[in-house]
Enzyme design. Structure first.
Site, mmCIF file in Angstrom:
data_model
loop_
_atom_site.group_PDB
_atom_site.id
_atom_site.type_symbol
_atom_site.label_atom_id
_atom_site.label_comp_id
_atom_site.label_asym_id
_atom_site.label_seq_id
_atom_site.Cartn_x
_atom_site.Cartn_y
_atom_site.Cartn_z
ATOM 1 N N GLY A 10 -2.849 0.394 98.039
ATOM 2 C CA GLY A 10 -1.878 1.144 98.875
ATOM 3 C C GLY A 10 -0.797 0.482 99.107
ATOM 4 N N ASP A 129 -3.160 -2.168 106.998
ATOM 5 C CA ASP A 129 -4.705 -2.125 107.895
ATOM 6 C C ASP A 129 -4.689 -3.545 108.586
ATOM 7 O OD1 ASP A 129 -4.882 0.252 106.862
ATOM 8 O OD2 ASP A 129 -6.372 -0.123 105.188
ATOM 9 N N ARG A 164 0.793 18.998 127.938
ATOM 10 C CA ARG A 164 -0.148 19.150 126.740
ATOM 11 C C ARG A 164 -0.570 17.495 126.430
ATOM 12 N NH1 ARG A 164 3.618 22.451 122.729
ATOM 13 N NH2 ARG A 164 2.655 24.282 122.788
ATOM 14 N N GLU A 223 -8.268 6.727 111.905
ATOM 15 C CA GLU A 223 -8.793 7.630 110.859
ATOM 16 C C GLU A 223 -10.238 7.224 110.642
ATOM 17 O OE1 GLU A 223 -6.966 7.362 107.114
ATOM 18 O OE2 GLU A 223 -7.257 5.017 107.307
HETATM 19 O O1 F6P Z 1 -5.198 0.691 103.006
HETATM 20 C C1 F6P Z 1 -4.104 1.300 103.141
HETATM 21 C C2 F6P Z 1 -4.352 2.596 103.458
HETATM 22 O O2 F6P Z 1 -3.064 3.260 103.706
HETATM 23 C C3 F6P Z 1 -5.447 3.145 104.597
HETATM 24 O O3 F6P Z 1 -5.008 3.022 105.818
HETATM 25 C C4 F6P Z 1 -5.711 4.722 104.250
HETATM 26 O O4 F6P Z 1 -6.837 4.852 104.613
HETATM 27 C C5 F6P Z 1 -5.528 4.458 102.765
HETATM 28 O O5 F6P Z 1 -4.826 3.363 102.325
HETATM 29 C C6 F6P Z 1 -5.043 5.919 102.134
HETATM 30 O O6 F6P Z 1 -4.865 5.671 100.798
HETATM 31 P P1 F6P Z 1 -4.102 6.600 99.674
HETATM 32 O O7 F6P Z 1 -2.625 6.124 99.742
HETATM 33 O O8 F6P Z 1 -4.919 6.334 98.450
HETATM 34 O O9 F6P Z 1 -4.308 8.073 100.362
#
Ligand code: F6P
Length: 343
Positions: A10, A129, A164, A223
């Site tokens: 990523g 991350d 909210r 997440e």
């Molecule tokens: O590892 C970086 C990250 O952005 C994570 O935080 C996330 O879960 C993942 O990559 C998302 O990946 P993609 O770009 O494949 O959607």
């Protein structure tokens, strides 16, 4: 020395700053020449490469993403021996004598295996991350947190107007660093991390108490938080490194809070890839630059099988193998620093 550079996994802010620093210092200090591989390991396997020179990288410091492109291609997916042979053949064919792999756990895991097979490779750690062992920080993280905090600051004002609770889901995979730092810096009332069991009743009580004080509750959800006891995942195929695609934790939190707080109005914002885009913060530009410099210096002196790492305030080279294998998650003590105070 001809050096090959790739950016894998990523993307994150600061990748281009590493390319820039590595190419400028490598050319000027060590007389290196550079080949950029497109889309991470895919470019290596398919010999999809472009020359990188000083003029091509000089404008890149503040540019988001990666001009080389990225992918989650795993060159070892069909077996280590076969993958190593293909990588080696590509490097030989292009005259590449040293490799700089800029990536996270997966990309650097491949780099570690290549080093063990004798390929001269060094690494630089990127990921929003912040979950790589052996370095105190990865570049990209600080920018991602800054973006998340700016979003939360805005969400809180509209939340307050409408009484909210604003639920905000942030990335981070199975490490809660982004959620923790966002929660602290944005003054969240509830922060939910993958590392800490989720107590929905306590979260609901905190939200209700904030509302009754007249505050607009801010709930930051990683997440990777196991809201209902397991990962919230999207119905998508696993990637080449076997990772599921996380998603839906924020929605679960919103639903569960509503079920527990009568009359609660909520809105959910999933920040997602917003955190990966855009220009790197000043701190990430500095870190990425220092890591690029350290990585090419290591290649020049033959200190291969190492990765640039931040230790305190110094950038040093550490064994690649130390960076991968064990995810750097939020330790209990870091969570405990802030978790028992009503913010
Ligand atoms: O590892 C970086 C990250 O952005 C994570 O935080 C996330 O879960 C993942 O990559 C998302 O990946 P993609 O770009 O494949 O959607």
């Amino acid at each position: 020395m001809r050096v090959g550079i790739l950016t894998g996994g990523g993307d994150c802010p600061g990748l281009n700053a590493v390319l820039r620093a590595a190419v400028l210092a490598g050319t000027q200090r060590y007389g290196m020449t550079f080949t950029g591989f497109r889309d991470g390991w895919r470019g290596v396997l398919e010999r999809d490469a472009v020359p990188l020179d000083e003029a091509s990288v000089r404008p890149l410091l503040a540019v988001g993403g990666t001009v080389l492109g990225s992918s989650r291609t795993n060159p070892l997916a069909d077996g280590v021996a076969e993958g190593v042979a293909r990588v080696r053949a590509s490097l030989d064919a292009l005259g590449v004598e040293g490799l700089l792999a800029v990536g996270g756990e997966d990309t650097l895991g491949v780099a570690t295996a290549l080093h063990e097979a004798g390929v001269p490779v060094v690494g630089a750690p990127k990921t929003i991350d912040n979950d790589l062992s052996a370095t105190d920080a990865t570049f990209g993280f600080e920018t991602a947190v800054q973006t998340a905090v700016e979003a939360c600051d805005r969400l809180v004002t509209t939340g307050a107007s409408h009484h909210r609770a604003m639920v905000v889901e942030v990335m981070g995979r199975h490490a809660g660093w982004i959620a923790l730092h966002t929660g602290i810096a944005a003054g969240a009332h509830v922060t939910l991390l993958p590392e800490v069991p989720v107590d929905l009743d306590a979260a609901a009580a905190t939200v209700a108490a904030a509302l009754s004080r007249g505050d607009a509750p801010l709930v930051v959800v990683s997440e990777g938080a196991r809201v209902l006891g397991e990962d919230a995942v999207r119905d998508l195929p696993r990637d080449a490194f076997g990772h599921v695609q996380l998603g839906g934790a924020g929605e679960q939190v919103e639903r569960e809070l509503k079920a527990r707080v009568p009359g609660l109005s909520t809105r959910l914002t999933v920040l997602g890839h917003l955190l990966r885009g855009g220009t790197p913060s000043a701190a990430d530009r500095v870190l990425a630059t220092r890591m690029g410099l350290s990585a090419v210096a290591a290649l020049a002196r033959g200190d291969v099988g190492t990765m640039a790492a931040l230790r305190g305030t110094e950038v040093v080279q550490v064994p690649l193998a130390d960076a991968t294998g064990v995810l750097r998650t939020v330790p209990e003590a870091r969570w405990a620093e802030t978790s028992d105070v009503v913010w």
